[in-house]
Design a protein around this motif. Structure first.
Motif, PDB file in Angstrom:
ATOM      1  N   GLU A 145       0.915  -1.151   0.120  1.00  8.40           N
ATOM      2  CA  GLU A 145       0.031  -0.019  -0.030  1.00  8.40           C
ATOM      3  C   GLU A 145       0.983   1.033   0.009  1.00  8.40           C
ATOM      4  N   GLU A 146       2.262   1.003   0.014  1.00  4.76           N
ATOM      5  CA  GLU A 146       3.024   2.032   0.150  1.00  4.76           C
ATOM      6  C   GLU A 146       3.185   2.765  -1.126  1.00  4.76           C
ATOM      7  N   LEU A 147       3.454   4.256  -1.396  1.00  2.00           N
ATOM      8  CA  LEU A 147       3.444   4.955  -2.299  1.00  2.00           C
ATOM      9  C   LEU A 147       4.730   4.611  -3.247  1.00  2.00           C
ATOM     10  N   GLU A 148       5.741   4.518  -2.752  1.00  2.00           N
ATOM     11  CA  GLU A 148       6.833   4.146  -3.331  1.00  2.00           C
ATOM     12  C   GLU A 148       7.294   5.614  -4.298  1.00  2.00           C
ATOM     13  N   VAL A 149       7.015   6.781  -3.821  1.00  2.00           N
ATOM     14  CA  VAL A 149       7.715   7.823  -4.404  1.00  2.00           C
ATOM     15  C   VAL A 149       8.549   8.798  -3.317  1.00  2.00           C
ATOM     16  N   SER A 150       9.481   9.289  -3.803  1.00  2.22           N
ATOM     17  CA  SER A 150      10.249  10.380  -2.928  1.00  2.22           C
ATOM     18  C   SER A 150       9.660  11.583  -2.878  1.00  2.22           C
ATOM     19  N   GLU A 151      10.046  12.502  -1.983  1.00  2.60           N
ATOM     20  CA  GLU A 151       9.673  13.721  -1.796  1.00  2.60           C
ATOM     21  C   GLU A 151       9.776  14.706  -3.041  1.00  2.60           C
ATOM     22  N   ASP A 152      10.880  14.254  -3.807  1.00  9.97           N
ATOM     23  CA  ASP A 152      11.239  15.222  -4.591  1.00  9.97           C
ATOM     24  C   ASP A 152      10.459  14.987  -5.979  1.00  9.97           C
ATOM     25  N   GLN A 153       9.558  14.070  -5.881  1.00 10.08           N
ATOM     26  CA  GLN A 153       8.701  13.539  -7.137  1.00 10.08           C
ATOM     27  C   GLN A 153       7.543  14.115  -6.984  1.00 10.08           C
ATOM     28  N   ILE A 154       6.914  14.535  -5.832  1.00  6.44           N
ATOM     29  CA  ILE A 154       5.887  15.194  -5.571  1.00  6.44           C
ATOM     30  C   ILE A 154       6.145  16.079  -4.784  1.00  6.44           C
ATOM     31  N   GLU A 155       4.831  16.998  -4.452  1.00  2.00           N
ATOM     32  CA  GLU A 155       5.037  18.224  -3.437  1.00  2.00           C
ATOM     33  C   GLU A 155       4.778  17.524  -1.973  1.00  2.00           C
TER      34      GLU A 155
ATOM     35  N   THR B 208      -0.177  14.279  -1.466  1.00  2.00           N
ATOM     36  CA  THR B 208      -0.074  12.681  -1.159  1.00  2.00           C
ATOM     37  C   THR B 208      -1.450  12.133  -1.092  1.00  2.00           C
ATOM     38  N   GLU B 209      -2.578  12.661  -0.421  1.00  2.00           N
ATOM     39  CA  GLU B 209      -3.865  11.867  -0.562  1.00  2.00           C
ATOM     40  C   GLU B 209      -4.438  11.809  -1.873  1.00  2.00           C
TER      41      GLU B 209
ATOM     42  N   ILE C 245      -5.381   7.524  -6.360  1.00  2.00           N
ATOM     43  CA  ILE C 245      -5.053   7.343  -7.838  1.00  2.00           C
ATOM     44  C   ILE C 245      -4.536   5.871  -7.691  1.00  2.00           C
ATOM     45  N   PHE C 246      -3.684   5.539  -6.766  1.00  2.00           N
ATOM     46  CA  PHE C 246      -3.129   4.152  -6.631  1.00  2.00           C
ATOM     47  C   PHE C 246      -4.026   3.248  -6.497  1.00  2.00           C
ATOM     48  N   ASN C 247      -4.725   3.442  -5.393  1.00  2.00           N
ATOM     49  CA  ASN C 247      -5.983   2.459  -4.986  1.00  2.00           C
ATOM     50  C   ASN C 247      -6.892   2.176  -6.085  1.00  2.00           C
ATOM     51  N   GLU C 248      -7.294   3.230  -6.616  1.00  2.00           N
ATOM     52  CA  GLU C 248      -8.293   3.163  -7.695  1.00  2.00           C
ATOM     53  C   GLU C 248      -7.786   2.114  -8.724  1.00  2.00           C
TER      54      GLU C 248
END
Length: 66
Positions: free
Chosen positions: A34-44, A50-51, A56-59
């Motif tokens: 269920e982890e997002l597996e993204v780093s902070e520099d990839q998203i705000e 983040t939510e 999107i990942f869950n859908e």
């Protein structure tokens, strides 16, 4: 991506018959966690962003996962 893990990939055609992920963050969804597996520099770093990404990942997992 991590070795031995399964991912749902959203691909887009590139030149020479190759494919690339649809987006750095949104183009690969881990199926085994269920982890997002993204780093902070990839998203705000905002909680709202983040939510949205988690939704999107869950859908994607629900619609296309095993």
């Amino acid at each position: 991506m991590k070795d031995g893990q399964e991912y749902l990939l959203f691909l887009t055609p590139e030149q020479d018959g190759l494919f690339g992920t649809r987006g750095v963050t949104f183009g690969k969804v881990p199926l085994n966690t269920e982890e997002l597996e993204v780093s902070e520099d990839q998203i705000e770093s905002s909680h709202t962003h983040t939510e949205k990404l988690r939704t999107i990942f869950n859908e994607g997992r629900k619609k296309y996962g095993k």
